[in-house]
Write a protein that holds these residues in place. Structure first.
Motif, PDB file in Angstrom:
ATOM      1  N   UNK A 164      -2.321  -1.989  -5.360  1.00  0.00           N
ATOM      2  CA  UNK A 164      -3.277  -1.149  -6.067  1.00  0.00           C
ATOM      3  C   UNK A 164      -4.036  -0.235  -5.134  1.00  0.00           C
ATOM      4  N   UNK A 165      -4.383  -0.753  -3.950  1.00  0.00           N
ATOM      5  CA  UNK A 165      -5.016   0.099  -2.948  1.00  0.00           C
ATOM      6  C   UNK A 165      -4.075   1.199  -2.497  1.00  0.00           C
ATOM      7  N   UNK A 166      -2.824   0.828  -2.264  1.00  0.00           N
ATOM      8  CA  UNK A 166      -1.815   1.818  -1.890  1.00  0.00           C
ATOM      9  C   UNK A 166      -1.626   2.815  -3.028  1.00  0.00           C
ATOM     10  N   UNK A 187      -6.926  -3.557  -4.278  1.00  0.00           N
ATOM     11  CA  UNK A 187      -7.579  -3.813  -2.998  1.00  0.00           C
ATOM     12  C   UNK A 187      -8.189  -2.512  -2.482  1.00  0.00           C
ATOM     13  N   UNK A 188      -9.289  -2.094  -3.126  1.00  0.00           N
ATOM     14  CA  UNK A 188     -10.053  -0.994  -2.558  1.00  0.00           C
ATOM     15  C   UNK A 188     -10.702  -1.479  -1.264  1.00  0.00           C
ATOM     16  N   UNK A 269      -9.003   0.446   7.140  1.00  0.00           N
ATOM     17  CA  UNK A 269      -8.845   1.900   7.223  1.00  0.00           C
ATOM     18  C   UNK A 269      -8.448   2.481   5.864  1.00  0.00           C
ATOM     19  N   UNK A 270      -7.609   1.744   5.140  1.00  0.00           N
ATOM     20  CA  UNK A 270      -7.239   2.163   3.791  1.00  0.00           C
ATOM     21  C   UNK A 270      -8.485   2.236   2.909  1.00  0.00           C
ATOM     22  N   UNK A 297     -10.051 -12.535  -3.615  1.00  0.00           N
ATOM     23  CA  UNK A 297      -9.201 -11.851  -2.641  1.00  0.00           C
ATOM     24  C   UNK A 297      -9.603 -10.412  -2.373  1.00  0.00           C
ATOM     25  N   UNK A 298     -10.199  -9.753  -3.335  1.00  0.00           N
ATOM     26  CA  UNK A 298     -10.670  -8.383  -3.121  1.00  0.00           C
ATOM     27  C   UNK A 298     -12.110  -8.274  -3.626  1.00  0.00           C
ATOM     28  N   UNK A 299     -12.816  -7.260  -3.130  1.00  0.00           N
ATOM     29  CA  UNK A 299     -14.223  -7.058  -3.499  1.00  0.00           C
ATOM     30  C   UNK A 299     -14.325  -6.187  -4.746  1.00  0.00           C
ATOM     31  N   UNK A 300     -15.256  -6.537  -5.619  1.00  0.00           N
ATOM     32  CA  UNK A 300     -15.416  -5.797  -6.866  1.00  0.00           C
ATOM     33  C   UNK A 300     -16.245  -4.526  -6.726  1.00  0.00           C
TER      34      UNK A 300
END
Length: 358
Positions: A164-166, A187-188, A269-270, A297-300
């Motif tokens: 999702x970040x990608x 994954x922002x 960096x992403x 696993x990822x931040x909201x």
């Protein structure tokens, strides 16, 4: 959509996957290999070498099977961008539902994952030299394989976690590539157990010492002899989690399990690249972002900020928070999974979404 796979027990779920989903997918699947080297050169990256594996499922061949609940109408193609340490086959059930709804489906194994090329000798480890390589690879895949399966109809994105970040980065750099995009717990920013600034400082120091390909502390490789550890998946469907564990046990290439310091550095960096206000203002693809209320696993908050900045740029971007869900919303019990899936399909099918841009 028709009935979902029964996940009330592992035995029933496995039977549904083995007797219904897998045979249907096998009848319309093509496995292939993508060489992204030319796209990497155009992006100013030195080609890393090796090819990327993908699975593609043709809606027309699926329709010929006359599956119960299948729409019979073709609506385009959905490209799936998977998460950290995942692999294309993990998305078999979701691909099946997308096919029932009339979409062809294309799933790529990101570099260092699944059957795709790897840049480290440790098969458990994920390392990448530059996060932009993921984005270039995904865009190249969508522009070639995805577009061919869309056959002139809409090309949509479904992207989870790291994928999702990608995917968000691709939406910023290729505003016209996808018609609509679903970002599922993207994954922002990764959850590292410490502040963002401290994480950046630590991984930069470790990588500067030449240890970028070392495993992050306390991370262990996958042990196929051990029973599945479900302690971090208390809300998830036990049947689905046990199925994923079975797949890892059966396939050595699916046992990627650990982050390297170099990968974490690139994830940070992403994060900065995704949240750049100018980059956010470039997005034109309508976005539906799902946020999990129990995400380890990822931040909201960075997801909230991404949506705000994309909206500020004038794009249709919506956030739906699923309070009683863990990170992998597609791994939740059917009571959570079904309404989540229905919202995704409604979003893809809604002609009013993005209509003002036409």
């Amino acid at each position: 959509m028709g009935a979902m796979i029964d996940d009330s027990s592992y035995e029933r779920y496995a039977r549904g996957m083995e007797e219904r989903v897998r045979p249907a997918l096998a009848a319309c699947r093509k496995e292939g290999w993508l060489d992204p080297s030319a796209a990497e050169r155009r992006a100013g990256l030195e080609p890393a070498g090796g090819q990327l594996h993908y699975c593609a499922y043709d809606a027309a061949a699926f329709d010929a099977l006359r599956e119960d609940g299948a729409t019979g109408a073709f609506h385009g193609c959905i490209v799936i961008s998977h998460g950290f340490t995942e692999f294309a086959e993990k998305y078999d059930e979701l691909a099946f539902y997308f096919l029932l709804a009339g979409y062809s489906v294309c799933v790529i194994d990101h570099r260092g994952h699944g059957k795709s090329a790897r840049d480290v000798s440790d098969p458990a480890l994920v390392w990448i030299d530059d996060w932009q390589r993921y984005a270039v690879d995904l865009a190249c895949f969508a522009q070639t394989v995805g577009q061919s399966y869309a056959s002139g109809q809409p090309l949509n994105l479904f992207a989870h976690s790291m994928g999702g970040g990608v995917g968000a980065a691709v939406l910023e750099r290729h505003p016209m590539l996808f018609d609509k995009a679903v970002l599922s717990a993207p994954m922002v920013a990764p959850q590292t157990g410490m502040s963002m600034w401290l994480t950046r400082a630590l991984v930069s120091l470790v990588c500067a010492c030449g240890l970028g390909r070392r495993r992050v502390m306390f991370q262990k490789e996958f042990d196929p002899a051990a029973p599945p550890d479900l302690s971090r998946y208390e809300l998830s469907s036990e049947a689905r989690e046990r199925w994923y564990h079975k797949l890892r046990c059966e396939h050595e290439e699916y046992r990627t399990y650990c982050a390297s310091f170099g990968w974490v550095r690139q994830a940070m960096r992403l994060n900065r690249a995704i949240l750049d206000r100018r980059a956010c203002s470039e997005v034109e693809t309508p976005i539906l972002l799902f946020q999990a209320g129990h995400d380890l696993w990822v931040r909201n908050k960075p997801q909230d900020e991404f949506i705000r900045r994309v909206r500020d740029g004038g794009c249709d971007a919506r956030l739906v928070r699923i309070e009683d869900s863990e990170h992998e919303i597609f791994s939740m019990p059917n009571a959570v999974y079904r309404p989540y899936l229905e919202q995704i399909l409604d979003f893809y099918a809604d002609p009013s979404v993005g209509a003002m841009d036409d």
